[in-house]
Design a protein around this motif. Structure first.
Motif, PDB file in Angstrom:
ATOM      1  N   ILE A 140       4.619   9.839  -2.210  1.00  0.00           N
ATOM      2  CA  ILE A 140       4.029   9.868  -0.866  1.00  0.00           C
ATOM      3  C   ILE A 140       2.514   9.694  -0.932  1.00  0.00           C
ATOM      4  CG2 ILE A 140       3.593  11.337   1.160  1.00  0.00           C
ATOM      5  CD1 ILE A 140       6.450  12.512   0.679  1.00  0.00           C
ATOM      6  N   THR A 141       1.859  10.453  -1.803  1.00  0.00           N
ATOM      7  CA  THR A 141       0.398  10.332  -1.890  1.00  0.00           C
ATOM      8  C   THR A 141      -0.012   8.962  -2.432  1.00  0.00           C
ATOM      9  OG1 THR A 141       0.398  11.433  -4.049  1.00  0.00           O
ATOM     10  CG2 THR A 141      -0.040  12.801  -2.119  1.00  0.00           C
ATOM     11  N   GLY A 142       0.724   8.451  -3.404  1.00  0.00           N
ATOM     12  CA  GLY A 142       0.419   7.119  -3.938  1.00  0.00           C
ATOM     13  C   GLY A 142       0.587   6.035  -2.892  1.00  0.00           C
ATOM     14  N   PHE A 143       1.647   6.132  -2.100  1.00  0.00           N
ATOM     15  CA  PHE A 143       1.893   5.141  -1.046  1.00  0.00           C
ATOM     16  C   PHE A 143       0.779   5.187  -0.007  1.00  0.00           C
ATOM     17  CE2 PHE A 143       3.875   3.362   2.724  1.00  0.00           C
ATOM     18  CZ  PHE A 143       4.488   2.233   2.203  1.00  0.00           C
ATOM     19  N   ILE A 144       0.387   6.392   0.409  1.00  0.00           N
ATOM     20  CA  ILE A 144      -0.692   6.539   1.395  1.00  0.00           C
ATOM     21  C   ILE A 144      -1.999   5.988   0.840  1.00  0.00           C
ATOM     22  CG2 ILE A 144      -2.130   8.234   2.614  1.00  0.00           C
ATOM     23  CD1 ILE A 144       0.482   9.928   2.931  1.00  0.00           C
ATOM     24  N   LEU A 145      -2.312   6.348  -0.394  1.00  0.00           N
ATOM     25  CA  LEU A 145      -3.554   5.848  -1.007  1.00  0.00           C
ATOM     26  C   LEU A 145      -3.542   4.331  -1.143  1.00  0.00           C
ATOM     27  CD1 LEU A 145      -4.221   8.482  -3.808  1.00  0.00           C
ATOM     28  CD2 LEU A 145      -5.689   7.981  -1.844  1.00  0.00           C
ATOM     29  N   THR A 146      -2.433   3.792  -1.607  1.00  0.00           N
ATOM     30  CA  THR A 146      -2.350   2.355  -1.861  1.00  0.00           C
ATOM     31  C   THR A 146      -2.453   1.534  -0.583  1.00  0.00           C
ATOM     32  OG1 THR A 146      -1.023   2.715  -3.829  1.00  0.00           O
ATOM     33  CG2 THR A 146      -0.901   0.535  -2.859  1.00  0.00           C
ATOM     34  N   TRP A 147      -1.787   1.971   0.487  1.00  0.00           N
ATOM     35  CA  TRP A 147      -1.697   1.147   1.683  1.00  0.00           C
ATOM     36  C   TRP A 147      -2.627   1.557   2.825  1.00  0.00           C
ATOM     37  CZ3 TRP A 147       0.317  -3.442   1.275  1.00  0.00           C
ATOM     38  CH2 TRP A 147       1.222  -3.688   0.246  1.00  0.00           C
ATOM     39  N   PHE A 148      -3.134   2.790   2.824  1.00  0.00           N
ATOM     40  CA  PHE A 148      -3.926   3.231   3.973  1.00  0.00           C
ATOM     41  C   PHE A 148      -5.347   3.672   3.616  1.00  0.00           C
ATOM     42  CE2 PHE A 148       0.546   4.014   5.055  1.00  0.00           C
ATOM     43  CZ  PHE A 148       0.652   3.146   6.125  1.00  0.00           C
TER      44      PHE A 148
ATOM     45  N   ASP B 297      -6.148  -6.387  -3.612  1.00  0.00           N
ATOM     46  CA  ASP B 297      -5.277  -6.657  -4.754  1.00  0.00           C
ATOM     47  C   ASP B 297      -3.835  -6.445  -4.305  1.00  0.00           C
ATOM     48  OD1 ASP B 297      -4.180  -7.167  -7.185  1.00  0.00           O
ATOM     49  OD2 ASP B 297      -5.289  -5.626  -8.271  1.00  0.00           O
ATOM     50  N   LEU B 298      -3.347  -7.412  -3.536  1.00  0.00           N
ATOM     51  CA  LEU B 298      -2.014  -7.298  -2.935  1.00  0.00           C
ATOM     52  C   LEU B 298      -0.919  -7.195  -3.996  1.00  0.00           C
ATOM     53  CD1 LEU B 298      -0.614  -7.176  -0.225  1.00  0.00           C
ATOM     54  CD2 LEU B 298      -0.372  -9.660  -0.302  1.00  0.00           C
ATOM     55  N   GLY B 299      -1.080  -7.920  -5.099  1.00  0.00           N
ATOM     56  CA  GLY B 299      -0.077  -7.860  -6.170  1.00  0.00           C
ATOM     57  C   GLY B 299       0.040  -6.464  -6.747  1.00  0.00           C
ATOM     58  N   PHE B 300      -1.096  -5.815  -6.956  1.00  0.00           N
ATOM     59  CA  PHE B 300      -1.089  -4.437  -7.458  1.00  0.00           C
ATOM     60  C   PHE B 300      -0.420  -3.509  -6.454  1.00  0.00           C
ATOM     61  CE2 PHE B 300      -2.997  -0.215  -7.607  1.00  0.00           C
ATOM     62  CZ  PHE B 300      -2.745   0.139  -8.928  1.00  0.00           C
ATOM     63  N   SER B 301      -0.794  -3.632  -5.185  1.00  0.00           N
ATOM     64  CA  SER B 301      -0.239  -2.759  -4.150  1.00  0.00           C
ATOM     65  C   SER B 301       1.280  -2.914  -4.045  1.00  0.00           C
ATOM     66  CB  SER B 301      -0.883  -3.066  -2.797  1.00  0.00           C
ATOM     67  OG  SER B 301      -2.266  -2.830  -2.842  1.00  0.00           O
ATOM     68  N   ILE B 302       1.747  -4.145  -4.084  1.00  0.00           N
ATOM     69  CA  ILE B 302       3.190  -4.390  -3.991  1.00  0.00           C
ATOM     70  C   ILE B 302       3.893  -3.879  -5.255  1.00  0.00           C
ATOM     71  CG2 ILE B 302       4.961  -6.199  -3.954  1.00  0.00           C
ATOM     72  CD1 ILE B 302       3.032  -7.790  -2.110  1.00  0.00           C
ATOM     73  N   GLY B 303       3.327  -4.175  -6.418  1.00  0.00           N
ATOM     74  CA  GLY B 303       3.938  -3.747  -7.685  1.00  0.00           C
ATOM     75  C   GLY B 303       4.037  -2.236  -7.799  1.00  0.00           C
ATOM     76  N   ILE B 304       2.949  -1.539  -7.468  1.00  0.00           N
ATOM     77  CA  ILE B 304       2.951  -0.076  -7.544  1.00  0.00           C
ATOM     78  C   ILE B 304       3.924   0.504  -6.518  1.00  0.00           C
ATOM     79  CG2 ILE B 304       1.503   1.941  -7.024  1.00  0.00           C
ATOM     80  CD1 ILE B 304       1.100   0.827  -9.837  1.00  0.00           C
ATOM     81  N   SER B 305       3.976  -0.090  -5.326  1.00  0.00           N
ATOM     82  CA  SER B 305       4.913   0.395  -4.301  1.00  0.00           C
ATOM     83  C   SER B 305       6.356   0.178  -4.743  1.00  0.00           C
ATOM     84  CB  SER B 305       4.661  -0.313  -2.970  1.00  0.00           C
ATOM     85  OG  SER B 305       3.366  -0.006  -2.507  1.00  0.00           O
TER      86      SER B 305
END
Length: 180
Positions: free
Chosen positions: A31-39, A46-54
């Motif tokens: 939850i915290t990773g998703f919030i940090l990555t997308w919001f 770095d869309l590739g990083f955001s998608i890969g980590i998600s």
């Protein structure tokens, strides 16, 4: 993981409590990773990083859920066997086979969880600087699954060997073949 299912070992309660804490922390981390990555951070930088980590986080949640569900099914069947809630030996063997399948599925999910939870973020970080590197991500994910499958094989074999010994089946291993 080795020896955690054997009664009387200190590994068993340790495994259970580490698993419970890991489930809770895994959800909090996702939850915290998703919030940090997308919001909080700029996902478009770095869309590739955001998608890969998600994707790695979503895989973690799926594997945690499936592993938890598998161990709960295992525990329910174990309680049924301990309560002698079966009619004959054949039904007992069927329950034991089902129990072993759930335990094997739990093991596969947890090994996959380990491989994906560490492998995907590492792979995303290694591949993202390489031009077109993240295009290889689906192939590497398939490789991760194969690695996890082979990592879980010895544990699943141990379950089968233990069950065969309980039933009085002669168990032939590589070690026993080498001795003869």
């Amino acid at each position: 993981t080795f020896g955690c299912g054997e009664k009387g070992t200190t590994a068993r309660p340790f495994h259970i409590w580490i698993g419970r804490v890991g489930l809770i922390l895994g959800v909090i981390g996702f939850i915290t990773g998703f919030i940090l990555t997308w919001f909080v951070l700029e996902p478009l930088n770095d869309l590739g990083f955001s998608i890969g980590i998600s994707f790695g986080g979503i895989m973690q949640m799926i594997l945690q859920y499936n592993g938890y569900r598998a161990i709960k099914h295992f525990q329910n069947i174990k309680a049924q066997i301990e309560a002698s809630d079966y009619n004959n030996q054949e039904e007992l063997f069927a329950l034991q086979e089902e129990q072993d399948q759930h335990l094997s599925h739990h093991i596969l999910c947890m090994v996959n969880l380990f491989v994906f939870a560490y492998g995907v973020p590492a792979l995303v970080r290694v591949m993202s600087p390489i031009k077109g590197g993240l295009g290889w991500l689906p192939i590497f994910i398939g490789v991760f699954y194969v690695i996890a499958h082979y990592m879980s094989k010895p544990l699943v074999q141990k379950i089968k060997t233990k069950r065969d010994r309980e039933r009085g089946v002669v168990v032939v291993t590589e070690e026993s073949e080498l001795r003869s």
